[in-house]
Motif scaffolding. Sequence first.
Motif, mmCIF file in Angstrom:
data_model
loop_
_atom_site.group_PDB
_atom_site.id
_atom_site.type_symbol
_atom_site.label_atom_id
_atom_site.label_comp_id
_atom_site.label_asym_id
_atom_site.label_seq_id
_atom_site.Cartn_x
_atom_site.Cartn_y
_atom_site.Cartn_z
ATOM 1 N N HIS A 18 0.836 -1.190 0.000
ATOM 2 C CA HIS A 18 0.000 0.000 0.000
ATOM 3 C C HIS A 18 0.875 1.246 0.000
ATOM 4 N N ALA A 19 0.345 2.344 -0.487
ATOM 5 C CA ALA A 19 1.104 3.593 -0.571
ATOM 6 C C ALA A 19 1.139 4.280 0.784
ATOM 7 N N ASP A 20 2.335 4.662 1.219
ATOM 8 C CA ASP A 20 2.468 5.487 2.408
ATOM 9 C C ASP A 20 2.069 6.921 2.058
ATOM 10 N N THR A 21 1.770 7.690 3.082
ATOM 11 C CA THR A 21 1.346 9.069 2.857
ATOM 12 C C THR A 21 2.181 10.036 3.689
ATOM 13 N N VAL A 22 2.245 11.261 3.222
ATOM 14 C CA VAL A 22 2.822 12.379 3.959
ATOM 15 C C VAL A 22 1.805 13.517 3.935
ATOM 16 N N VAL A 23 1.471 14.040 5.097
ATOM 17 C CA VAL A 23 0.626 15.221 5.209
ATOM 18 C C VAL A 23 1.533 16.396 5.552
ATOM 19 N N ALA A 24 1.476 17.474 4.774
ATOM 20 C CA ALA A 24 2.403 18.580 4.962
ATOM 21 C C ALA A 24 1.768 19.897 4.544
ATOM 22 N N GLN A 25 2.323 20.973 5.094
ATOM 23 C CA GLN A 25 1.923 22.338 4.760
ATOM 24 C C GLN A 25 3.085 23.053 4.089
ATOM 25 N N LEU A 26 2.810 23.735 2.988
ATOM 26 C CA LEU A 26 3.819 24.576 2.357
ATOM 27 C C LEU A 26 3.938 25.873 3.163
ATOM 28 N N THR A 27 5.153 26.168 3.651
ATOM 29 C CA THR A 27 5.346 27.375 4.458
ATOM 30 C C THR A 27 5.978 28.518 3.666
ATOM 31 N N GLY A 28 6.588 28.215 2.520
ATOM 32 C CA GLY A 28 7.148 29.301 1.725
ATOM 33 C C GLY A 28 8.112 28.823 0.659
ATOM 34 N N VAL A 75 7.666 19.144 -9.404
ATOM 35 C CA VAL A 75 7.786 18.374 -10.648
ATOM 36 C C VAL A 75 6.469 18.379 -11.422
ATOM 37 N N GLU A 76 5.573 19.312 -11.087
ATOM 38 C CA GLU A 76 4.262 19.377 -11.751
ATOM 39 C C GLU A 76 3.877 20.833 -11.925
ATOM 40 N N LEU A 77 4.021 21.353 -13.158
ATOM 41 C CA LEU A 77 3.785 22.769 -13.430
ATOM 42 C C LEU A 77 2.352 23.103 -13.790
ATOM 43 N N THR A 78 1.497 22.125 -13.935
ATOM 44 C CA THR A 78 0.120 22.409 -14.351
ATOM 45 C C THR A 78 -0.852 22.439 -13.172
ATOM 46 N N GLN A 79 -0.340 22.238 -11.954
ATOM 47 C CA GLN A 79 -1.178 22.278 -10.757
ATOM 48 C C GLN A 79 -0.511 23.138 -9.691
ATOM 49 N N HIS A 80 -1.222 23.402 -8.601
ATOM 50 C CA HIS A 80 -0.718 24.343 -7.610
ATOM 51 C C HIS A 80 -1.018 23.872 -6.188
ATOM 52 N N VAL A 81 -0.315 24.482 -5.230
ATOM 53 C CA VAL A 81 -0.603 24.316 -3.805
ATOM 54 C C VAL A 81 -0.550 25.698 -3.171
ATOM 55 N N ASN A 82 -1.239 25.855 -2.058
ATOM 56 C CA ASN A 82 -1.289 27.127 -1.349
ATOM 57 C C ASN A 82 -0.517 27.031 -0.037
ATOM 58 N N TYR A 83 -0.160 28.179 0.502
ATOM 59 C CA TYR A 83 0.548 28.215 1.777
ATOM 60 C C TYR A 83 -0.353 27.792 2.930
ATOM 61 N N LEU A 197 -2.923 17.742 -6.990
ATOM 62 C CA LEU A 197 -1.999 18.703 -6.390
ATOM 63 C C LEU A 197 -0.679 18.752 -7.151
ATOM 64 N N GLN A 198 0.055 19.816 -6.905
ATOM 65 C CA GLN A 198 1.387 19.965 -7.482
ATOM 66 C C GLN A 198 2.334 18.963 -6.808
ATOM 67 N N ASP A 199 2.910 18.074 -7.598
ATOM 68 C CA ASP A 199 3.750 17.012 -7.050
ATOM 69 C C ASP A 199 5.170 17.501 -6.798
ATOM 70 N N GLN A 200 5.886 16.754 -5.930
ATOM 71 C CA GLN A 200 7.184 17.203 -5.448
ATOM 72 C C GLN A 200 8.217 16.084 -5.497
ATOM 73 N N VAL A 201 9.502 16.484 -5.540
ATOM 74 C CA VAL A 201 10.614 15.572 -5.345
ATOM 75 C C VAL A 201 11.323 16.002 -4.064
ATOM 76 N N TYR A 202 11.703 15.027 -3.242
ATOM 77 C CA TYR A 202 12.362 15.326 -1.975
ATOM 78 C C TYR A 202 13.494 14.335 -1.740
ATOM 79 N N PHE A 203 14.374 14.680 -0.806
ATOM 80 C CA PHE A 203 15.517 13.834 -0.454
ATOM 81 C C PHE A 203 15.085 12.792 0.572
#
Length: 236
Positions: A18-28, A75-83, A197-203
């Motif tokens: 099953h897919a793990d999840t991350v819940v997060a807020q964009l701060t800036g 990694v997704e320019l056609t969608q967005h996220v808010n602060y 949502l706008q997708d992301q790449v992380y370390f």
Amino acid sequence: MRWCIALAIVLAGGVSAHADTVVAQLTGVPLSRSFSYSLDGGSTWRSDLAGRMVWNRTGGTHVGNPMGSFFSFCVELTQHVNYNTNYTFNVVPLSQAPDPGGMGVGSGMGLTKAEQIRELWGRHYNSIVDADTSAAFQIAVWEIVYDSGNDLLNGSFRARKINNALPAWVTLAQTWLNTLDGNGPKPFLGGLTSTGLQDQVYFESPAVPLPAAGLGGLALIATLGIRRIRRALRIA
């Protein structure tokens, strides 16, 4: 035969199905530049902030990075996220991001592009020290995801010249893209995806992670499966 099928599924799918999840807020996006670009070979142009995004993780089931306050690149320019809004992402291999895919069709950039972003990260992430270098890194990521030639002046994804010249940070992005030859260091990067949502790449970690417990459990399952297969063959 049932054990053969079960063993194949475990080995191909990994420890968890099953897919793990991350819940997060964009701060800036504190280190960023306004960037003008085209997704259709120069027919139309748009502008967006280019730079490293800062998040605060607030929940989710994924164990390990990203934790606490963390960085990512879009990694997704056609969608967005808010602060300051909680968003739930699926944690996936980078090759399966973005969702939808690069031009809004299908899903995932594929292994070749994922390897290029890993090498970009391994070679140049530590060079991010200000808005220019942060923007350059993000632009290079977009070029890899949205095009196939790593050339910011040609192809589907293009940077727009200002007063007949590319901004310095765009030129730097091209310089970094020119260094990608497949031989650089490649840390393990993960993808955070959501269809809306706008997708992301992380370390995630310096090397491909499979925790010791996971390796042990996988080996144990594989061993048990092989033993049962052998026993079944002897009975037959």
